[in-house]
Design a protein around this motif. Structure first.
Motif, short mmCIF file in Angstrom:
data_model
loop_
_atom_site.label_atom_id
_atom_site.label_comp_id
_atom_site.label_asym_id
_atom_site.label_seq_id
_atom_site.Cartn_x
_atom_site.Cartn_y
_atom_site.Cartn_z
N GLU A 186 0.86 -1.19 0.00
CA GLU A 186 0.00 0.00 0.00
C GLU A 186 0.89 1.24 0.00
O GLU A 186 1.65 1.45 0.96
CB GLU A 186 -0.89 -0.01 1.24
CG GLU A 186 -1.80 -1.20 1.32
CD GLU A 186 -3.24 -0.83 1.08
OE1 GLU A 186 -3.56 0.35 1.19
OE2 GLU A 186 -4.02 -1.73 0.76
N ALA A 187 0.80 2.04 -1.02
CA ALA A 187 1.69 3.21 -1.15
C ALA A 187 0.86 4.46 -1.44
O ALA A 187 0.00 4.46 -2.32
CB ALA A 187 2.70 2.98 -2.28
N GLU A 188 1.11 5.49 -0.66
CA GLU A 188 0.45 6.77 -0.91
C GLU A 188 1.00 7.42 -2.18
O GLU A 188 2.17 7.24 -2.53
CB GLU A 188 0.65 7.72 0.28
CG GLU A 188 -0.03 7.27 1.55
CD GLU A 188 0.18 8.28 2.68
OE1 GLU A 188 0.84 9.32 2.42
OE2 GLU A 188 -0.32 8.04 3.79
N ASP A 189 0.13 8.15 -2.84
CA ASP A 189 0.53 8.81 -4.09
C ASP A 189 1.66 9.80 -3.84
O ASP A 189 2.61 9.89 -4.62
CB ASP A 189 -0.68 9.53 -4.70
CG ASP A 189 -0.36 10.11 -6.05
OD1 ASP A 189 -0.20 9.35 -7.02
OD2 ASP A 189 -0.25 11.37 -6.16
N ASP A 190 1.59 10.54 -2.73
CA ASP A 190 2.63 11.52 -2.43
C ASP A 190 3.95 10.84 -2.12
O ASP A 190 5.03 11.36 -2.45
CB ASP A 190 2.22 12.38 -1.23
CG ASP A 190 1.07 13.32 -1.57
OD1 ASP A 190 0.85 13.53 -2.78
OD2 ASP A 190 0.41 13.83 -0.65
#
Length: 617
Positions: A186-190
């Motif tokens: 799970e990776a945040e866009d920022d």
């Protein structure tokens, strides 16, 4: 423990369509293969980690496919990779040439990939020239390098050159998102955007950073974890600092900067980031340029909201101030103080100080601890009526006394007289026809004496002399020039002496002045003043110089020279007439040939000497 494969190897593209950010090159290579239009010598050049070796391997595999091979066939026997960094001698190239002659056992082509080809020696390049120009039909050479300028032109002319470009932040971010999805991360866009920016256009670097951050943060990549692991200054600091700058909160700005330094960040990195932040805010203010903002969607919203609080003038001046600090940072002896001064300047851009307070009413009289003061609006000082008519009566007495005084005393008397008249409330605001108590020193129009009015240019010069700042050497020099101009432009009057003098007396005073110049160490001016003989015509002294440069130098000392001549000769009508005589200029020799011709005119025997010894000029 299971063997770990880095993402750069695990997700290396196997076909051209998987190559990221190099679509123009991959399309060209695919079309060349389909149309049988592929050159036998190719040069792939560009930054590191953009897909040069990957495309070379895909090309080598694709040209050997005929539809009968296995799915996992890699044609390893037909692909030869040579690292030119360690195999850069002539013997290595000769061994390669010997192998080229042998046709392939499987497939149609033998592909030779020479990586870092710019590391080859000059002799190795020369040994490779003939084979590269006319290779066997079954051989294809693919050269890869990051420094094309180090390859000799004879090699470049024999190759078809493909320039690989840096991969864009958006393309890298999208590829990282696919890798994260494949790895169930799970990776945040920022967070991915920060990794893409840190990679600086190299996809291999981006995948290496991605692996490192995953090892640190686990299966959940957040913006905070990425900035902490990469030691990147979080952009939220820039939003916070900008808000404080707009509020003119200098103490809190300095505290925030100290916190940033305590986290181990460099002041130079911070000020460059702040300038980039201002640039991004400027980009957000116009819909046409908002596409230039390379940030995530969440951050883009934050930029848009803060850009509405700022003005275009603040951003332009802020970028200029931050850029100036960036240029001065390396040479500064106290770098922290330099950045703090820059932040204080930025915080003062929108500060209006006393202008925020309500203006005092015109003509209001107030008391403070028993003292009465009169408030004069600034417009009174700019009024045409005040500068031309009010000065007339008050300045006439001052001008008469000034003409009898020495030049420096005259300036001070004029300044003090005008200052006293400005600060006198009855002279400024009271009407002219309601002045029953006229000072006895003011001349009356019925006394029979004509009033002498100070000329307006002189008044402006005197006022400018008071306004010039004395905080720099340039300002002090400017003030001295204005004072000299005031003295030189004193109005003519009967009280100033106008004594007759002869040309011999003028020459003697002139020589005396040059002696003063020499004692002051002004040798350049001394050479100009002694270059020719000044000629007298009435009260005008004529000077001729060979060029405009000398004329300009003498004109700078004109007022000092005039003051000396007028005082010594007791004639205040003396003036200088400085001209440039082109015929005089031509008499001076500047080149070696002209100097020789000048000497030959003075002594013809020099030409005979030159011919006798066969000399050249």
């Amino acid at each position: 423990m299971e063997h770990f494969i880095v993402s750069a190897r695990k997700y290396r593209p196997a076909v051209f369509k998987d190559v990221v950010g190099q679509q123009a090159i991959t399309n060209t290579l695919e079309n060349a293969i389909e149309n049988n239009h592929l050159a036998q010598a190719l040069l792939f050049t560009g930054p590191r980690g953009v897909g040069k070796t990957t495309c070379a391997r895909i090309l080598a595999k694709k040209i050997n496919e005929d539809g009968t091979e296995k799915v996992d066939e890699d044609f390893a026997f037909n692909i030869f990779e040579l690292d030119a960094a360690s195999n850069n001698s002539v013997d290595d190239i000769r061994n390669l040439i010997d192998q080229v002659r042998i046709p392939p056992q499987v497939g149609k082509y033998k592909v030779y990939i020479i990586d870092e080809v710019h590391m080859l020696s000059a002799n190795a390049f020369n040994a490779f020239l003939k084979t590269l120009e006319e290779p066997p039909k079954h051989a294809i050479f693919i050269l890869a390098t990051t420094e094309k300028h180090k390859i000799i032109p004879t090699i470049l002319s024999r190759c078809q050159i493909f320039d690989f470009r840096r991969i864009g932040v958006r393309d890298i971010k999208e590829h990282l998102a696919e890798v994260a999805k494949a790895e169930n991360i799970e990776a945040e866009d920022d967070a991915l955007h920060i990794i893409a920016q840190k990679a600086d256009g190299a996809l291999r670097d981006a995948l290496s950073i991605f692996d490192r951050v995953v090892s640190f943060a686990g299966k959940n990549l957040t913006r905070e974890a990425v900035t902490e692991n990469l030691n990147v200054l979080d952009y939220t600091w820039y939003f916070q600092i900008t808000d404080l700058l707009l509020e003119n909160n200098i103490p809190q700005v300095l505290v925030s900067y100290n916190t940033i330094l305590s986290k181990g960040f460099d002041g130079h990195h911070f000020i460059m980031g702040l300038a980039s932040h201002f640039r991004d805010l400027m980009v957000c203010k116009n819909q046409e340029t908002i596409s230039l903002l390379e940030v995530g969607e969440q951050v883009k919203t934050m930029y848009f909201e803060q850009s509405q609080k700022t003005t275009q003038q603040f951003l332009i001046e802020g970028i200029d101030i931050a850029n100036t600090c960036d240029l001065k940072y390396k040479n500064s002896q106290n770098q922290r103080l330099l950045v703090e001064l820059t932040l204080m300047q930025l915080a003062s851009l929108t500060f209006q100080g006393e202008k925020k307070k309500p203006n005092s009413r015109v003509g209001e009289i107030g008391t403070s601890k028993g003292a009465t003061h009169f408030v004069i609006p600034p417009s009174h000082f700019k009024s045409e009526e005040f500068t031309s008519e009010k000065i007339t009566s008050a300045g006439s007495a001052a001008s008469n006394s000034i003409r009898k005084a020495e030049p420096e005393t005259a300036i001070n008397a004029t300044n003090n007289q005008i200052k006293n008249e400005v600060n006198e409330p009855s002279e400024v605001d009271a009407p002219e026809n309601n002045q029953p108590n006229q000072p006895s020193s003011t001349p009356s129009t019925t006394s029979g004496e004509s009033e002498k009015v100070i000329e307006r240019p002189q008044i402006l010069a005197e006022r400018n002399a008071k306004k010039v700042s004395a905080l720099s050497l340039k300002s002090i020099q400017k003030k001295q020039e204005i004072q000299q101009e005031i003295v030189a432009n004193q109005p003519d009057a009967e009280n100033l002496p106008v004594n007759d003098f002869s040309e011999e007396e003028m020459q003697a005073v002139w020589t005396e002045y040059t002696a003063h110049v020499e004692s002051d160490g002004k040798y350049n001016l001394l050479s100009h003043l002694t270059m020719g003989v000044p000629k007298l015509d009435g009260s005008i002294i004529h000077l001729e110089f060979p060029n405009q440069t000398i004329k300009t130098e003498v004109e700078r000392a004109k007022y000092e020279l005039l003051g000396f001549l007028r005082d010594k000769l007791q004639n205040y009508e003396i003036d200088l007439d400085i001209t440039v005589n082109e015929t005089v200029e031509k008499k001076y020799a500047y080149t070696t040939r002209e100097k020789f011709e000048k000497l030959k005119e003075m002594n013809p025997a020099i030409e005979k000497l030159r011919k006798e010894f066969d000399l050249d000029v």
